[in-house]
Motif scaffolding. Structure first.
Motif, PDB file in Angstrom:
ATOM      1  N   LYS A  20       1.568  -1.106  -0.089  1.00 15.98           N
ATOM      2  CA  LYS A  20      -0.481  -0.045   0.036  1.00 15.98           C
ATOM      3  C   LYS A  20       0.799   1.144   0.093  1.00 15.98           C
ATOM      4  O   LYS A  20       1.791   1.443   0.835  1.00 15.98           O
ATOM      5  CB  LYS A  20      -0.852   0.130   1.478  1.00 15.98           C
ATOM      6  N   THR A  21       0.323   2.255  -0.837  1.00 19.72           N
ATOM      7  CA  THR A  21       1.694   2.849  -1.104  1.00 19.72           C
ATOM      8  C   THR A  21       0.124   4.664  -0.688  1.00 19.72           C
ATOM      9  O   THR A  21      -0.876   4.842  -1.073  1.00 19.72           O
ATOM     10  CB  THR A  21       2.412   3.260  -2.632  1.00 19.72           C
ATOM     11  N   SER A  22       0.798   5.538  -0.840  1.00 21.25           N
ATOM     12  CA  SER A  22       0.114   7.180  -0.445  1.00 21.25           C
ATOM     13  C   SER A  22       0.675   7.559  -1.398  1.00 21.25           C
ATOM     14  O   SER A  22       1.914   8.408  -1.633  1.00 21.25           O
ATOM     15  CB  SER A  22       0.061   7.866   1.278  1.00 21.25           C
ATOM     16  N   ILE A  23      -0.542   8.083  -2.211  1.00 21.85           N
ATOM     17  CA  ILE A  23       0.023   9.216  -3.022  1.00 21.85           C
ATOM     18  C   ILE A  23      -0.810  10.463  -2.558  1.00 21.85           C
ATOM     19  O   ILE A  23      -1.953  10.848  -2.654  1.00 21.85           O
ATOM     20  CB  ILE A  23      -0.607   9.089  -4.793  1.00 21.85           C
ATOM     21  N   GLU A  24       0.284  11.736  -2.659  1.00 19.64           N
ATOM     22  CA  GLU A  24      -0.237  13.017  -2.060  1.00 19.64           C
ATOM     23  C   GLU A  24      -1.003  13.727  -3.937  1.00 19.64           C
ATOM     24  O   GLU A  24      -0.014  14.371  -4.449  1.00 19.64           O
ATOM     25  CB  GLU A  24       0.884  13.686  -1.846  1.00 19.64           C
ATOM     26  N   ALA A  25      -1.932  14.053  -3.909  1.00 16.18           N
ATOM     27  CA  ALA A  25      -1.867  14.606  -5.271  1.00 16.18           C
ATOM     28  C   ALA A  25      -1.766  16.465  -4.386  1.00 16.18           C
ATOM     29  O   ALA A  25      -2.077  17.223  -5.556  1.00 16.18           O
ATOM     30  CB  ALA A  25      -3.566  14.769  -5.158  1.00 16.18           C
ATOM     31  N   LEU A  26      -2.252  16.696  -3.671  1.00 14.27           N
ATOM     32  CA  LEU A  26      -1.665  18.075  -2.849  1.00 14.27           C
ATOM     33  C   LEU A  26      -1.489  18.116  -1.540  1.00 14.27           C
ATOM     34  O   LEU A  26      -1.604  17.316  -1.258  1.00 14.27           O
ATOM     35  CB  LEU A  26      -3.512  19.072  -3.060  1.00 14.27           C
ATOM     36  N   ARG A  27      -0.766  19.072  -1.781  1.00 17.72           N
ATOM     37  CA  ARG A  27       0.864  19.619  -0.547  1.00 17.72           C
ATOM     38  C   ARG A  27       0.302  20.888  -0.399  1.00 17.72           C
ATOM     39  O   ARG A  27       1.457  21.641  -0.376  1.00 17.72           O
ATOM     40  CB  ARG A  27       1.862  18.779  -1.148  1.00 17.72           C
ATOM     41  N   GLY A  28       0.424  21.008   0.925  1.00 17.93           N
ATOM     42  CA  GLY A  28      -0.199  21.853   1.454  1.00 17.93           C
ATOM     43  C   GLY A  28       0.115  23.588   0.811  1.00 17.93           C
ATOM     44  O   GLY A  28       0.107  24.512   0.752  1.00 17.93           O
ATOM     45  N   ILE A  29      -1.156  23.230   0.941  1.00 18.85           N
ATOM     46  CA  ILE A  29      -1.641  24.315  -0.432  1.00 18.85           C
ATOM     47  C   ILE A  29      -2.910  25.588   0.620  1.00 18.85           C
ATOM     48  O   ILE A  29      -3.828  25.925   1.483  1.00 18.85           O
ATOM     49  CB  ILE A  29      -3.666  24.159  -1.282  1.00 18.85           C
ATOM     50  N   ASP A  30      -2.079  26.756   0.225  1.00 14.55           N
ATOM     51  CA  ASP A  30      -2.729  28.076   0.559  1.00 14.55           C
ATOM     52  C   ASP A  30      -3.771  29.097  -0.411  1.00 14.55           C
ATOM     53  O   ASP A  30      -2.119  29.103  -0.806  1.00 14.55           O
ATOM     54  CB  ASP A  30      -1.450  28.656   1.743  1.00 14.55           C
ATOM     55  N   LEU A  31      -5.086  28.639  -0.167  1.00 16.31           N
ATOM     56  CA  LEU A  31      -5.214  29.470  -1.160  1.00 16.31           C
ATOM     57  C   LEU A  31      -6.459  30.630  -0.280  1.00 16.31           C
ATOM     58  O   LEU A  31      -7.145  29.977  -0.042  1.00 16.31           O
ATOM     59  CB  LEU A  31      -5.580  29.699  -2.578  1.00 16.31           C
ATOM     60  N   VAL A  32      -6.738  31.607  -1.048  1.00 19.81           N
ATOM     61  CA  VAL A  32      -7.796  32.729  -0.539  1.00 19.81           C
ATOM     62  C   VAL A  32      -8.268  32.896  -1.781  1.00 19.81           C
ATOM     63  O   VAL A  32      -8.100  34.113  -2.428  1.00 19.81           O
ATOM     64  CB  VAL A  32      -7.702  33.951   0.435  1.00 19.81           C
ATOM     65  N   ILE A  33      -9.864  33.150  -1.251  1.00 19.53           N
ATOM     66  CA  ILE A  33     -10.301  33.309  -2.611  1.00 19.53           C
ATOM     67  C   ILE A  33     -11.057  35.083  -2.224  1.00 19.53           C
ATOM     68  O   ILE A  33     -12.419  34.618  -1.516  1.00 19.53           O
ATOM     69  CB  ILE A  33     -10.866  32.311  -4.027  1.00 19.53           C
ATOM     70  N   PRO A  34     -10.919  36.431  -2.497  1.00 19.00           N
ATOM     71  CA  PRO A  34     -12.061  36.809  -1.745  1.00 19.00           C
ATOM     72  C   PRO A  34     -13.568  36.331  -3.395  1.00 19.00           C
ATOM     73  O   PRO A  34     -13.727  36.146  -3.755  1.00 19.00           O
ATOM     74  CB  PRO A  34     -11.083  38.347  -2.166  1.00 19.00           C
ATOM     75  N   ARG A  35     -14.252  37.627  -2.363  1.00 19.37           N
ATOM     76  CA  ARG A  35     -15.971  37.612  -1.900  1.00 19.37           C
ATOM     77  C   ARG A  35     -15.671  38.651  -3.766  1.00 19.37           C
ATOM     78  O   ARG A  35     -14.795  39.334  -4.136  1.00 19.37           O
ATOM     79  CB  ARG A  35     -16.701  38.456  -1.292  1.00 19.37           C
ATOM     80  N   GLY A  36     -16.417  37.880  -4.929  1.00 20.45           N
ATOM     81  CA  GLY A  36     -16.920  38.697  -6.461  1.00 20.45           C
ATOM     82  C   GLY A  36     -15.593  38.749  -7.060  1.00 20.45           C
ATOM     83  O   GLY A  36     -15.484  39.361  -8.452  1.00 20.45           O
ATOM     84  N   LYS A  37     -14.306  38.148  -6.982  1.00 25.85           N
ATOM     85  CA  LYS A  37     -13.768  37.804  -7.847  1.00 25.85           C
ATOM     86  C   LYS A  37     -13.222  36.389  -8.295  1.00 25.85           C
ATOM     87  O   LYS A  37     -14.136  35.513  -8.122  1.00 25.85           O
ATOM     88  CB  LYS A  37     -12.241  37.931  -6.986  1.00 25.85           C
ATOM     89  N   THR A  38     -13.053  36.181 -10.117  1.00 27.55           N
ATOM     90  CA  THR A  38     -12.701  35.169 -11.205  1.00 27.55           C
ATOM     91  C   THR A  38     -11.482  35.343 -10.869  1.00 27.55           C
ATOM     92  O   THR A  38     -10.304  35.569 -11.093  1.00 27.55           O
ATOM     93  CB  THR A  38     -12.624  35.864 -12.183  1.00 27.55           C
TER      94      THR A  38
END
Length: 438
Positions: A45-63
Motif C-alpha cells: 500500500k502506497t500513498s499518493i499526495e495529490a495536493l501538498r500544503g495548499i494555501d489559497l484565499v479567494i475573495p468574494r466577487g473575484k474571478t
C-alpha cells in the motif's frame, strides 16, 4: 470568519491510497510453495499526495483562474472546494452556496429525463422544490433542449449534456461558481451564450473559480491567477505575471528535455522548474523593455472612463528600456468586455518609424479621432515585442472604459455613414447622420 473571503484554504493536503499488486505468471505449485513458506505477497500500500500544503484565499466577487499541467492537482482542488472529496489534513472554508461544472454530466441519472434531472440537481444544490419549479422554464429555455428535455439524458449528445449542466448550474443563483474546462465542449453559438452568462455573473459580484488551459481566457477574464504544479501552489498573482512565469517554466522544461510526467503523482524532480530556477536559467535576468504605465485620456486631457461613440480618445503607453533597443514593435488591441477582438494594430503594421534606439524612458500615444463603437464596455491590450516575436512585456485588460450612444444600433462598430432616399420621379433626398446636427 473573514466575511470578505468566499474560499479560505489553509495547509490543505489530499492523499489517495494506491494498491500495487505484483503481476507475474504463477502456477498452482508456486502459489502453494509461497503459502507454505509464508511468503505470499499481499500487495503493498502506497500513498499518493495529490495536493501538498495548499494555501489559497479567494475573495468574494473575484474571478480566479487556476492553471497548470495535466495531473498537477487542479481538478482535485476543485472537488475539494465542492465537497466531493474531504481533505486528508488542513482546512477549507466555503462561505456561500456553491454550484459547479466539473465532469460532463456529473450528477445526472442517465435514465431520468432532462426535466427530472433539473429538479434533482436543483435540490442537491440547496434549492427547494418550489424554487426549482419556478426557474424550470428559464433553465430549459437557456439550455435550448426543446422537446428533448423530456427524453432520458442517456440519449443526449455531449453538447446537450453540457448545455443542460451549464444551464442548471448558473440558474440556481449560486454565490460561487466553479468551472473545470467544461465550456470547451459547446459549439460557437452556445459558447457565446455561456460567456455572456459568465459576464453577467461577474457584474453581479459573484465569485468564479475557473480551471482552463487557455492562457488567453485567464488573462482576459480573471482578476487573479494561481499556478498549481506538483500539487503545490507555485505562484499567486496577476494573470499576466503568473501566465508569463508559467510559460517561461514550460519553455525551460522543454529546453532541458524534462520528462513531462503527471506532476501531482511525481516526485519533486518531475515538476516544472520553479520561478526562481526559470529566472536563473535566463542569461540575463534584467528585462529588455517594460511597459511602465498605461492611461486613457479624453479630448481635454483628463482621464477617461466613458466616451460617446462619436468622441475620440488617446491611449498612452509609458515604457522603460533597460538595454539598447533597436528592434521593437508595439501592438495595441481593443477588446470588448467579453474578450472579442474589435481592432488591433501595431507600429510595424502601420510602418511607424520609431526613433531607434529607444530612449531609456518614453511614451507612445495612439490617438483615436472617433471611437465609432456601439454602446458597451471595452478594454485595451498592449505588448512590446521584437519583429521576430520575442515578447518584452505585455499588459492585458487595461484602461477599461464604457462607450455610450444615443442610437440603439447593434453589432460592434459604427462606420461613418449617411442615408439616401431615392424614388422614381422625385428629387433625391439625402439624409445626414443623426449625430451631425441640423
Amino acid at each position: 470568519m473573514r466575511t470578505m473571503d468566499a474560499i479560505v484554504i489553509r495547509n490543505l493536503v489530499k492523499s489517495f491510497r494506491k494498491s500495487t499488486v505484483r503481476r507475474e505468471y504463477t502456477t498452482i505449485k508456486s502459489e502453494l510453495v509461497r503459502w507454505l513458506m509464508r511468503r505470499k505477497e499481499r500487495g503493498e500500500k502506497t500513498s499518493i499526495e495529490a495536493l501538498r500544503g495548499i494555501d489559497l484565499v479567494i475573495p468574494r466577487g473575484k474571478t480566479v483562474g487556476i492553471l497548470g499541467r495535466n495531473g498537477s492537482g487542479k481538478s482535485t482542488l476543485l472537488k475539494l472546494m465542492t465537497g466531493i472529496y474531504a481533505p486528508t489534513s488542513g482546512s477549507i472554508e466555503i462561505n456561500g452556496r456553491v454550484s459547479a461544472l466539473l465532469d460532463l454530466g456529473a450528477g445526472f441519472h442517465p435514465d431520468f429525463s432532462g426535466r427530472e434531472n433539473i429538479l434533482i440537481n436543483g435540490i442537491i444544490l440547496g434549492m427547494s422544490r418550489a424554487e426549482v419549479r419556478a426557474r424550470m422554464d428559464d433553465i430549459i429555455a437557456f439550455s435550448e433542449l426543446g422537446d428533448f428535455v423530456d427524453e432520458p439524458v442517456r440519449t443526449y449528445s455531449s453538447g446537450m449534456y453540457m448545455r443542460l449542466a451549464f444551464s442548471v448550474a448558473t440558474h440556481v443563483d449560486p454565490d460561487i461558481l466553479i468551472v473545470d474546462e467544461i465550456l470547451a465542449v459547446g459549439d460557437e453559438h452556445f459558447g457565446k451564450k455561456s460567456l455572456a452568462k459568465m459576464m453577467e455573473f461577474k457584474k453581479a459580484g459573484k465569485t468564479i473559480v475557473l480551471v482552463t488551459h487557455d492562457m488567453g481566457t485567464i488573462e482576459r477574464w480573471c482578476d487573479t491567477a494561481a499556478w498549481l504544479d506538483a500539487g503545490r501552489i507555485r505562484r499567486v498573482g496577476t494573470p499576466e505575471e503568473v501566465v508569463q512565469d508559467y510559460r517561461r517554466a514550460v519553455a525551460l522544461a522543454e529546453e532541458q528535455s524534462k520528462v513531462m510526467v503527471p506532476a501531482a503523482i511525481a516526485a519533486d524532480g518531475g515538476a516544472l522548474p520553479t520561478l526562481e530556477a526559470s529566472k536563473e536559467a535566463e542569461s540575463s535576468a534584467e528585462p529588455v523593455l517594460k511597459i511602465a504605465a498605461v492611461r486613457l485620456t479624453g479630448r481635454e486631457g483628463a482621464e477617461a472612463k466613458q466616451v460617446d461613440t462619436e468622441e475620440g480618445l488617446s491611449f498612452h503607453v509609458d515604457f522603460t528600456a533597460f538595454r539598447l533597443v533597436e528592434d521593437v514593435d508595439f501592438v495595441v488591441a481593443l477588446r470588448r468586455a467579453d474578450g472579442l477582438l474589435v481592432y488591433q494594430t501595431s507600429t510595424v503594421a502601420e510602418a511607424l518609424h520609431l526613433p531607434l534606439p529607444l530612449a531609456k524612458k518614453g511614451s507612445l500615444v495612439l490617438l483615436i479621432e472617433r471611437m465609432g463603437l456601439t454602446a458597451g464596455d471595452y478594454t485595451f491590450d498592449v505588448s512590446a515585442r521584437s519583429r521576430s516575436g520575442e515578447c518584452y512585456d505585455v499588459r492585458r485588460g487595461v484602461c477599461p472604459f464604457t462607450v455610450r450612444s444615443a442610437i440603439s444600433d447593434e453589432g460592434v462598430a459604427r462606420p461613418l455613414h449617411r442615408w439616401r432616399v431615392e424614388s422614381e420621379g422625385a428629387a433625391r433626398l439625402e439624409l445626414l447622420p443623426r449625430w451631425v446636427g441640423s
